[in-house]
Write an enzyme that holds these catalytic residues in place. Structure first.
Site, short mmCIF file in Angstrom:
data_model
loop_
_atom_site.label_atom_id
_atom_site.label_comp_id
_atom_site.label_asym_id
_atom_site.label_seq_id
_atom_site.Cartn_x
_atom_site.Cartn_y
_atom_site.Cartn_z
N TYR A 56 -3.34 8.34 -3.08
CA TYR A 56 -3.87 7.16 -2.40
C TYR A 56 -5.38 7.05 -2.58
O TYR A 56 -6.12 8.04 -2.49
CB TYR A 56 -3.53 7.19 -0.91
CG TYR A 56 -2.09 6.86 -0.58
CD1 TYR A 56 -1.24 6.29 -1.51
CD2 TYR A 56 -1.59 7.11 0.69
CE1 TYR A 56 0.07 5.99 -1.20
CE2 TYR A 56 -0.27 6.79 1.02
CZ TYR A 56 0.56 6.25 0.07
OH TYR A 56 1.87 5.94 0.39
N SER A 161 10.79 9.75 -1.14
CA SER A 161 10.35 8.36 -1.07
C SER A 161 10.87 7.63 -2.30
O SER A 161 10.80 8.16 -3.41
CB SER A 161 8.82 8.29 -1.02
OG SER A 161 8.36 6.97 -0.89
#
Length: 299
Positions: A56, A161
């Site tokens: 991120y 995920s």
């Protein structure tokens, strides 16, 4: 205070999760003070779960969060921290890479988790997720590596995920510790998981999905779906809330207990996330919104 949900035995999370994928993208202010204001806005309403990933903010978001955690050691005990690994971006920070790719090797998982812990100044992750299914995955190697992280206390629980059911069961077949969640895209603008088996797979096993981009990545507010937005605005207004609150309430009304992962850098919007619990959502209203999302009535 915000309701809490047992993701699995031994791991509770706040009903809404704060997603930090945009934390390093705040062009106005990336200071420790600004990040702390976002954290405080979450904690003040009982939003205690923070979702990160190594990649991120071009590998900067965890370190920005970590400055706040290192400055106030008492914060760690007030929250649950999740992170992800398994993607290697093309970035100036790794000039040797020639292609974006996935890496679920034991070596990369170990290196990534150690870096995450160091960046955030913590000893363990409450939840570690493999970020994307890896078509080059050696599930036996990956499974051993993930089990080892739990055994060593570096991660309390493991999830995934963006996995399809077959990816999930393949990895689980090589693990001693259970996979406890799958973080997938679900929103009023992305309803496919309700019918393609992704959510049913988890629901059958008593597992709860975490929903990334639960507001459609901001597309909900772009004017592209005016009838849907108008309906959400109407439903929210009845409870003294807005379309965001109605969209989150719609997700959380589903009996599978979806946990929305909401990312915004606007402190006022963070502080208003609890408004979602003011918005009632009966079955007919849920289907009215669903049909507007689909663009047609259900068969």
């Amino acid at each position: 205070m915000m309701p809490r949900v047992a993701l699995t035995e031994g791991l509770e999370m706040s009903r809404i999760v704060y997603g930090m994928w945009r934390l390093a993208d705040d062009g106005e202010d990336r200071s420790e003070k600004a990040v702390r204001a976002k954290v405080d806005a979450c904690l003040e309403q009982g939003l205690t779960t923070f979702d990160q990933a190594d990649i991120y903010g071009d590998y900067e978001s965890e370190a920005l969060f970590g400055k706040v955690l290192k400055a106030d050691k008492g914060l760690r005990g007030q929250m649950e921290i999740a992170s992800k690994c398994g993607i290697k971006l093309l970035t100036g920070k790794a000039p040797e890479r020639t292609v974006k790719h996935y890496d679920t090797s034991a070596a990369h998982i170990a290196q990534s988790v150690d870096a995450s812990l160091s960046h955030m100044g913590i000893d363990t992750l409450d939840l570690l997720m493999i970020h994307r299914p890896d078509p080059f995955m050696d599930h036996e190697e990956t499974g051993r590596a993930l089990d080892g992280l739990v055994d060593d206390g570096k991660a309390r629980f493991i999830g995934v995920s963006n996995f399809k059911p077959h990816d999930f069961t393949l990895l689980q077949s090589a693990m001693r510790h259970p996979l406890v969640t799958n973080q997938i895209e679900i929103s009023v603008l992305h309803t496919v998981p309700f019918t393609d088996g992704d959510l049913a797979f988890l629901q059958e096993r008593g597992l709860k999905a975490m929903a990334w981009s639960p507001l459609g990545g901001g597309a909900l507010f772009s004017g592209a779906r005016p009838a849907l937005f108008e309906k959400l605005t109407e439903v929210g207004a009845r409870a003294g809330a807005d379309a965001t609150a109605a969209a989150l309430s719609w997700l959380m009304a589903h009996p599978s207990t979806i946990l929305p992962v909401v990312g915004t850098n606007n402190v006022a919007r963070i502080a208003a996330l609890s408004d979602a619990f003011k918005v009632p959502m009966d079955r007919q209203t849920w289907f009215e919104i669903y049909e507007l999302s689909l663009g047609h009535e259900v068969p």
